[in-house]
Write a protein that holds these residues in place. Structure first.
Motif, PDB file in Angstrom:
ATOM      1  N   HIS A   1       7.031   3.104  -3.215  1.00  0.00           N
ATOM      2  CA  HIS A   1       6.444   3.769  -2.040  1.00  0.00           C
ATOM      3  C   HIS A   1       5.476   2.844  -1.333  1.00  0.00           C
ATOM      4  CE1 HIS A   1       7.861   7.955  -2.385  1.00  0.00           C
ATOM      5  NE2 HIS A   1       8.184   7.514  -3.592  1.00  0.00           N
ATOM      6  N   TYR A   2       5.518   2.877  -0.014  1.00  0.00           N
ATOM      7  CA  TYR A   2       4.593   2.112   0.818  1.00  0.00           C
ATOM      8  C   TYR A   2       3.545   3.079   1.325  1.00  0.00           C
ATOM      9  CZ  TYR A   2       8.459  -1.179   0.901  1.00  0.00           C
ATOM     10  OH  TYR A   2       9.455  -2.033   0.532  1.00  0.00           O
TER      11      TYR A   2
ATOM     12  N   LYS B   1      -2.286  -0.429   0.965  1.00  0.00           N
ATOM     13  CA  LYS B   1      -2.913  -1.238   2.020  1.00  0.00           C
ATOM     14  C   LYS B   1      -1.885  -1.781   3.005  1.00  0.00           C
ATOM     15  CE  LYS B   1      -6.744  -2.570  -1.058  1.00  0.00           C
ATOM     16  NZ  LYS B   1      -7.807  -3.518  -1.349  1.00  0.00           N
ATOM     17  N   VAL B   2      -0.809  -1.028   3.245  1.00  0.00           N
ATOM     18  CA  VAL B   2       0.202  -1.522   4.199  1.00  0.00           C
ATOM     19  C   VAL B   2      -0.373  -1.613   5.615  1.00  0.00           C
ATOM     20  CG1 VAL B   2       2.238  -0.795   2.889  1.00  0.00           C
ATOM     21  CG2 VAL B   2       1.202   0.786   4.516  1.00  0.00           C
TER      22      VAL B   2
ATOM     23  N   GLN C   1       2.015   2.570 -10.745  1.00  0.00           N
ATOM     24  CA  GLN C   1       1.367   1.253 -10.681  1.00  0.00           C
ATOM     25  C   GLN C   1       1.042   0.954  -9.226  1.00  0.00           C
ATOM     26  OE1 GLN C   1       3.424  -2.233 -12.298  1.00  0.00           O
ATOM     27  NE2 GLN C   1       1.611  -3.515 -11.930  1.00  0.00           N
ATOM     28  N   VAL C   2      -0.241   0.719  -8.961  1.00  0.00           N
ATOM     29  CA  VAL C   2      -0.682   0.451  -7.595  1.00  0.00           C
ATOM     30  C   VAL C   2      -0.868  -1.051  -7.432  1.00  0.00           C
ATOM     31  CG1 VAL C   2      -2.409   0.996  -5.826  1.00  0.00           C
ATOM     32  CG2 VAL C   2      -1.924   2.661  -7.637  1.00  0.00           C
ATOM     33  N   ILE C   3      -0.281  -1.611  -6.362  1.00  0.00           N
ATOM     34  CA  ILE C   3      -0.525  -3.026  -6.040  1.00  0.00           C
ATOM     35  C   ILE C   3      -0.940  -3.126  -4.573  1.00  0.00           C
ATOM     36  CG2 ILE C   3       1.150  -3.851  -7.742  1.00  0.00           C
ATOM     37  CD1 ILE C   3       3.005  -4.557  -5.318  1.00  0.00           C
ATOM     38  N   GLU C   4      -1.351  -4.324  -4.184  1.00  0.00           N
ATOM     39  CA  GLU C   4      -1.706  -4.571  -2.784  1.00  0.00           C
ATOM     40  C   GLU C   4      -0.501  -5.142  -2.064  1.00  0.00           C
ATOM     41  OE1 GLU C   4      -6.408  -5.790  -2.606  1.00  0.00           O
ATOM     42  OE2 GLU C   4      -4.897  -7.347  -2.752  1.00  0.00           O
TER      43      GLU C   4
END
Ligand SMILES: Nc1nc2c(ncn2[C@@H]2O[C@H](COP(=O)(O)OP(=O)(O)OP(=O)(O)O)[C@@H](O)[C@H]2O)c(=O)[nH]1
Ligand SMILES: [Mg+2]
Length: 310
Positions: A163-164, A136-137, A105-108
């Protein structure tokens, strides 16, 4: 790689070779396609600053000595989809999280919205492991603001790993790849080591025209367009001759896509052709037409004709 990889042989290249399918899921615009391209090291999936750029499931394959990861890029899952096209995007995204070995799952960074929450609820229903990727870290100058955000997140959600990453700056990707690989089954490869996708050049050509529409047209107009490849012909002189139709919903939209004296259409064609030549590794002759099909975005039959239903 040290050895030839032959999927037809159906044998393990070595005893710890891993192979499996990983869905990249998330709400629109969080960077799933950018992440897919970065992970496979190939500009396969189209990207734009606008939400709902990806409209299909797209398989991107990365093969290394350690294993073969089959990533599935998906349309951004969104709520309140009113038009038939948007419902089709959501269907494609939802079906992609079934029957995979792992979901990412990808988030901002710094944002977990209602749409992220809705996707999480769907993932909990699945038995496959799930990783959270905070993308987008690079936009967060002050890293300490992430701590309370993540603390709150993990208190309410359960992921196998977090994960960042910055897909754009290619940061944190090696660690993510390791975390993915170790959760895939030990099994022989499905694809040859040079294969990057199962999608045809015909499909990719339409996507490259669509990418230019997403990048160059304003406001709602890109969402009223789709691209149909009418002809894809490898000529004896080695040039790929491609005829594409850009479908719009209304006459007024057609005029905007064509632009003053045809300038807009020419710019779309030139950029799309350059991308095609790089990807297809041969010269391309691209001819574009703009045609009107009223209400196609709401018409299930037209969506089927344009390849939006599985
Ligand atoms: N700063 C920054 N921008 C990013 C990063 N990853 C993606 N982006 C930008 O975010 C925007 C959306 O990227 P996409 O990869 O198209 O997002 P997506 O999740 O595939 O979007 P949909 O296909 O619409 O669901 C683009 O402008 C990207 O350049 C990142 O790590 N850092
Ligand atoms: Mg995308």
């Amino acid at each position: 790689m040290n050895h030839e990889l032959d999927p037809a042989a159906g044998t393990l290249p070595h005893e710890n070779f891993r192979c499996g399918t990983v869905a990249l899921a998330g709400r629109p615009n969080v960077g799933k396609s950018t992440l897919l391209n970065a992970l496979i090291g190939y500009r396969l999936s189209i990207i734009s600053p606008r939400p709902q750029t990806t409209r299909h499931r797209i398989l991107g394959i990365n093969t290394t000595e350690a294993g073969q990861i089959m990533y599935v890029d998906t349309p951004g899952l969104h709520r309140g989809a009113k038009r038939a096209m948007n419902r089709s995007l959501n269907r494609a995204a939802r079906s992609a999280i079934n029957d995979v070995d792992l979901v990412v799952q990808v988030i901002e960074a710094g944002r977990f919205t209602d749409e992220d929450e809705a996707l999480y609820a769907a993932l909990v229903e699945q038995s496959s492991p799930r990783l959270l990727v905070i993308n987008k870290v690079d936009l967060n100058k002050d890293k300490t603001v992430m701590l309370p955000f993540v603390a709150d997140l993990v208190a309410k959600h359960s992921y196998d790993e977090i994960h960042y990453v910055s897909a754009l700056k290619e940061q944190g990707l090696k660690e993510l790849e390791q975390a993915i690989l170790k959760r895939l089954p030990v099994q022989p490869p499905v694809y040859g080591e040079d294969e990057v996708t199962d999608r045809s050049e015909r499909f990719l050509a339409a996507e490259m025209v669509r990418e230019q529409l997403m990048l160059r047209l304003d406001q709602e107009l890109p969402y009223a367009t789709t691209v149909e490849i009418e002809q894809f012909n490898d000529r004896p002189d080695g040039i790929a001759e491609i005829h594409a139709i850009i479908w719009v919903e209304r006459d007024g939209q057609k005029a905007i896509v064509i632009g003053n004296g045809g300038a807009q259409l020419k710019a779309i064609g030139t950029s799309a052709r350059r991308h095609m030549e790089r990807m297809f590794e041969r010269k391309v002759f691209l001819k574009l037409w703009v045609k009107v099909r009223e209400g196609w975005v709401d018409d299930e039959n037209m969506l089927k004709k344009f390849g939006y239903t599985d």
